[in-house]
Design an enzyme around this catalytic site. Sequence first.
Site, short mmCIF file in Angstrom:
data_model
loop_
_atom_site.label_atom_id
_atom_site.label_comp_id
_atom_site.label_asym_id
_atom_site.label_seq_id
_atom_site.Cartn_x
_atom_site.Cartn_y
_atom_site.Cartn_z
CB CYS A 209 -34.80 -21.91 23.25
SG CYS A 209 -35.36 -21.35 24.84
CG HIS B 163 -33.83 -17.65 24.28
ND1 HIS B 163 -34.40 -17.56 23.74
CD2 HIS B 163 -32.77 -17.45 23.32
CE1 HIS B 163 -35.07 -18.53 22.45
NE2 HIS B 163 -33.54 -17.72 21.87
CG HIS C 202 -32.36 -18.75 18.88
ND1 HIS C 202 -33.38 -17.62 18.90
CD2 HIS C 202 -31.98 -18.13 17.64
CE1 HIS C 202 -33.45 -16.92 18.17
NE2 HIS C 202 -32.52 -17.33 17.27
#
Length: 137
Positions: free
Chosen positions: A39, A92, A108
Amino acid sequence: MQQAEIQRANTIISVVNYSKTYLGTPYKYGGMDPSGMDCSGLLQLSFLRYGVELPRTTRLMSKFGNKVKLKQVDVGDLVFFRTNKKSRGINHVGLVVNRTPKTIDFIHSSSSQGVMISSINNPYWRKNYVKSRRVIY
């Protein structure tokens, strides 16, 4: 519109469109190229192409730029999540690619599906959302 605002808008559009060229790229921890990316690698690569240097890790990215409340998030902002129940830290990150009154969509690199676009309305993402940052002013 001021010249600086036009330049900012063009940079954001360019970064978002470039990030979308990686849709479907497999997930690879630490990866930053078409063979696989994580990511933060996706975002670092996409921003760097247009002269914006981001830190390499999600944790460091989460301290970069200015804080933005979720209801004020716009295209080009970063959204951060805590998806690992064993860790208390942010792990994340996604890039907002679409904003409507009803949803916020972000691109992502998912460990299960690779580079994809998801909605903050998805209960999983809504529950794990931590914060947002603006990195292009």
